[in-house]
Design an enzyme around this catalytic site. Structure first.
Site, PDB file in Angstrom:
ATOM      1  N   HIS A  47       0.835  -1.187   0.000  1.00  0.00           N
ATOM      2  CA  HIS A  47       0.000   0.000   0.000  1.00  0.00           C
ATOM      3  C   HIS A  47       0.881   1.253   0.000  1.00  0.00           C
ATOM      4  O   HIS A  47       2.107   1.177   0.155  1.00  0.00           O
ATOM      5  CB  HIS A  47      -0.919   0.004   1.215  1.00  0.00           C
ATOM      6  CG  HIS A  47      -1.966  -1.058   1.176  1.00  0.00           C
ATOM      7  ND1 HIS A  47      -2.933  -1.204   2.150  1.00  0.00           N
ATOM      8  CD2 HIS A  47      -2.213  -2.043   0.270  1.00  0.00           C
ATOM      9  CE1 HIS A  47      -3.724  -2.219   1.842  1.00  0.00           C
ATOM     10  NE2 HIS A  47      -3.303  -2.751   0.716  1.00  0.00           N
ATOM     11  N   GLU A  49       1.348   3.683   2.142  1.00  0.00           N
ATOM     12  CA  GLU A  49       2.121   3.973   3.348  1.00  0.00           C
ATOM     13  C   GLU A  49       3.412   3.148   3.390  1.00  0.00           C
ATOM     14  O   GLU A  49       4.490   3.674   3.714  1.00  0.00           O
ATOM     15  CB  GLU A  49       1.284   3.665   4.597  1.00  0.00           C
ATOM     16  CG  GLU A  49       0.025   4.498   4.712  1.00  0.00           C
ATOM     17  CD  GLU A  49      -1.200   3.835   4.109  1.00  0.00           C
ATOM     18  OE1 GLU A  49      -2.296   3.988   4.669  1.00  0.00           O
ATOM     19  OE2 GLU A  49      -1.065   3.147   3.065  1.00  0.00           O
ATOM     20  N   CYS A  72      -4.982   1.267   6.717  1.00  0.00           N
ATOM     21  CA  CYS A  72      -5.704   0.044   7.078  1.00  0.00           C
ATOM     22  C   CYS A  72      -5.123  -0.541   8.363  1.00  0.00           C
ATOM     23  O   CYS A  72      -3.950  -0.332   8.696  1.00  0.00           O
ATOM     24  CB  CYS A  72      -5.646  -0.971   5.938  1.00  0.00           C
ATOM     25  SG  CYS A  72      -3.997  -1.655   5.629  1.00  0.00           S
ATOM     26  N   CYS A  81      -1.268  -1.521   7.524  1.00  0.00           N
ATOM     27  CA  CYS A  81      -0.368  -0.366   7.412  1.00  0.00           C
ATOM     28  C   CYS A  81      -0.110   0.269   8.776  1.00  0.00           C
ATOM     29  O   CYS A  81       0.934   0.894   8.984  1.00  0.00           O
ATOM     30  CB  CYS A  81      -0.951   0.658   6.452  1.00  0.00           C
ATOM     31  SG  CYS A  81      -0.922   0.123   4.726  1.00  0.00           S
ATOM     32  N   THR A 243     -19.935   9.554 -31.052  1.00  0.00           N
ATOM     33  CA  THR A 243     -18.888  10.490 -30.636  1.00  0.00           C
ATOM     34  C   THR A 243     -17.537  10.068 -31.198  1.00  0.00           C
ATOM     35  O   THR A 243     -16.738  10.912 -31.641  1.00  0.00           O
ATOM     36  CB  THR A 243     -18.811  10.551 -29.097  1.00  0.00           C
ATOM     37  OG1 THR A 243     -20.040  11.077 -28.596  1.00  0.00           O
ATOM     38  CG2 THR A 243     -17.672  11.424 -28.631  1.00  0.00           C
ATOM     39  N   ASP A 247     -15.863  12.818 -33.520  1.00  0.00           N
ATOM     40  CA  ASP A 247     -14.759  13.561 -32.908  1.00  0.00           C
ATOM     41  C   ASP A 247     -13.399  12.900 -33.079  1.00  0.00           C
ATOM     42  O   ASP A 247     -12.379  13.574 -32.975  1.00  0.00           O
ATOM     43  CB  ASP A 247     -15.005  13.733 -31.407  1.00  0.00           C
ATOM     44  CG  ASP A 247     -16.253  14.547 -31.100  1.00  0.00           C
ATOM     45  OD1 ASP A 247     -16.968  14.925 -32.050  1.00  0.00           O
ATOM     46  OD2 ASP A 247     -16.515  14.806 -29.912  1.00  0.00           O
ATOM     47  N   LEU A 251      -9.157  10.193 -25.930  1.00  0.00           N
ATOM     48  CA  LEU A 251      -9.662   9.776 -24.625  1.00  0.00           C
ATOM     49  C   LEU A 251      -8.543   9.528 -23.619  1.00  0.00           C
ATOM     50  O   LEU A 251      -8.654   8.661 -22.751  1.00  0.00           O
ATOM     51  CB  LEU A 251     -10.537   8.514 -24.757  1.00  0.00           C
ATOM     52  CG  LEU A 251     -11.773   8.641 -25.655  1.00  0.00           C
ATOM     53  CD1 LEU A 251     -12.540   7.328 -25.674  1.00  0.00           C
ATOM     54  CD2 LEU A 251     -12.672   9.780 -25.203  1.00  0.00           C
TER      55      LEU A 251
END
Length: 414
Positions: A47, A49, A72, A81, A243, A247, A251
């Site tokens: 994670h 941290e 967590c 963590c 679209t 266009d 994206l």
């Protein structure tokens, strides 16, 4: 500078990587110097941290850690963590958003405080994360500037009052960022956010004399940057076949920090031809790992299937077999939810927007309206007819509104 803002910037590069875990960022600070940075990795890996503590090494002892989400405190795919923070010798913890998971919420703070660590959360943490050195403390009300719109458009804060205002906006932005994660935890489904833009007269595009649709440049650069920030916050972005053909969008994220979202095309009953597949940017861009474009379709797509010659598909085609748009939209939503996607950003054309509004399966509408009359004058001089934005559903709640350059954003929820 705000240390939690640095953590938030790191978290944006975890979107689309960490799911179904939340995208979290963290920084470790000792004696006013950032000595460690981290963001949540793929499921089963460290994670934010832990990554920041590893980056800091021994410099973490006696330091403070700033993290966007409550650490967590339970064993899952990885150890808690809170244990890593305690073992590293951290003295202070600042987190911006409380975890909605009942296994974590509030319990982490108690564990950390029991270990003798000072803990600050929410807006209080955002304000305490301000780096105050070098500011003039003797400001009067007349000397302070008024903060409005997106804090990203402002320069460095010149006064403590300005910094507090920006800290408040940072807290609001982080809360908004985690709203989709909160929704996913509580409902196990993807949060759908629609973004649209209309001219002063309510047009969202141009209709040529031959019946084809063409894009209409509506918003200025400020709004465009805001929209790309939303893309960076989203697991995926969806547009309709109309679209894509009108266009030819990329994206991707160009005007903001963060990862590109997964590109999703709502093909409906349009079968993409070989020529279209060869010329549309969304199908020709290099495919990032685990981010092949996804096409939801009611008809076979042989031209797209031909692209899938390697082990990793260049395009993922998902067949929809229901008779109604509503049933197919619900099927698509369930598919994305099962993938652990927290936020789907939708940039619909007029027809798709109307169908979604009638369907009712969406959570938020970000509607930009230009105040620049030159947009409608350009449309009129082109000889094209304007495409009118569909009527908004009833019982909408306007949650907030602000102006950025010539454009006004109004945020609605159902």
């Amino acid at each position: 500078m705000n240390y939690l803002n640095l953590a938030f910037e790191n978290s944006l590069f975890s979107v689309g990587i960490s799911r179904p875990n939340p995208a979290v960022g963290a920084v470790v600070v000792r004696d006013g110097i950032v000595v460690g940075k981290g963001r949540t990795q793929r499921p089963g890996n460290a994670h934010a941290e832990v990554m920041a503590l590893r980056d800091a090494g021994e410099l973490a002892r006696g330091a403070a850690i700033y993290v966007t989400l409550e650490p967590c405190c339970h064993y899952g795919r990885t150890p808690p963590c809170t244990k890593a923070i305690i073992d590293a010798g951290i003295k202070e913890v600042y987190f911006a958003h409380a975890d909605p998971n009942p296994v974590v919420r509030g319990k982490s703070r108690a564990i950390l405080e029991e270990a003798g660590i000072k803990v600050f959360e929410g807006q209080d943490a955002c304000e305490r994360a301000i780096v105050e050195s070098g500011w003039d403390d003797s400001c009067s009300h007349d000397g302070c500037k008024v903060l409005s719109g997106n804090s990203a458009t402002m320069g460095e804060p010149e006064t403590r009052a300005e910094a507090r205002a920006e800290a408040h906006m940072l807290f609001h932005e982080i809360e908004r960022f985690f709203e989709a994660y909160d929704y996913f935890v509580r409902n196990k489904t993807t949060f759908i956010e629609i973004k649209s833009a209309v001219s002063q007269d309510g047009f969202m595009g141009a209709c040529q004399p031959d019946g084809s649709h063409a894009p209409l440049k509506i918003t200025g650069q400020g709004a465009n940057c805001w929209n790309h920030e939303l893309r960076a916050m989203s697991d995926a972005i969806l547009v309709g076949a109309g679209t894509v053909l009108a266009d030819n969008p990329s994206l991707d994220v160009r005007f903001a920090q963060g990862n590109n979202p997964v590109k999703i095309i709502w093909a409906g009953h349009h079968e993409f031809t070989t020529a279209e597949v060869e010329n549309l940017r969304v199908f020709q861009a290099p495919v990032e790992e685990g981010k092949a474009p996804i096409v939801f379709t009611c008809v076979p797509q042989p031209a797209l299937e031909k692209k899938n010659v390697g082990e990793a598909p260049a395009v993922e085609v998902v067949a929809l077999s229901n008779a109604s748009f509503v049933a197919n939209w619900h099927e698509m939503h369930a598919n994305l939810s099962a993938r652990g996607m927290h936020r789907l950003m939708v940039e619909p054309g007029a027809r798709l927007a109307d169908e979604i509004f009638k369907c009712g399966l969406w959570n938020r509408l970000d509607l930009w309206q230009s105040s620049d009359p030159a947009v409608d004058r350009a449309l009129e001089s082109s000889g094209a007819d304007g495409l009118t934005y569909p009527e908004l559903p009833t019982a909408l709640v306007a949650r907030e509104s602000f102006m950025l350059g010539p454009d006004v954003l109004t945020v609605y929820s159902r």
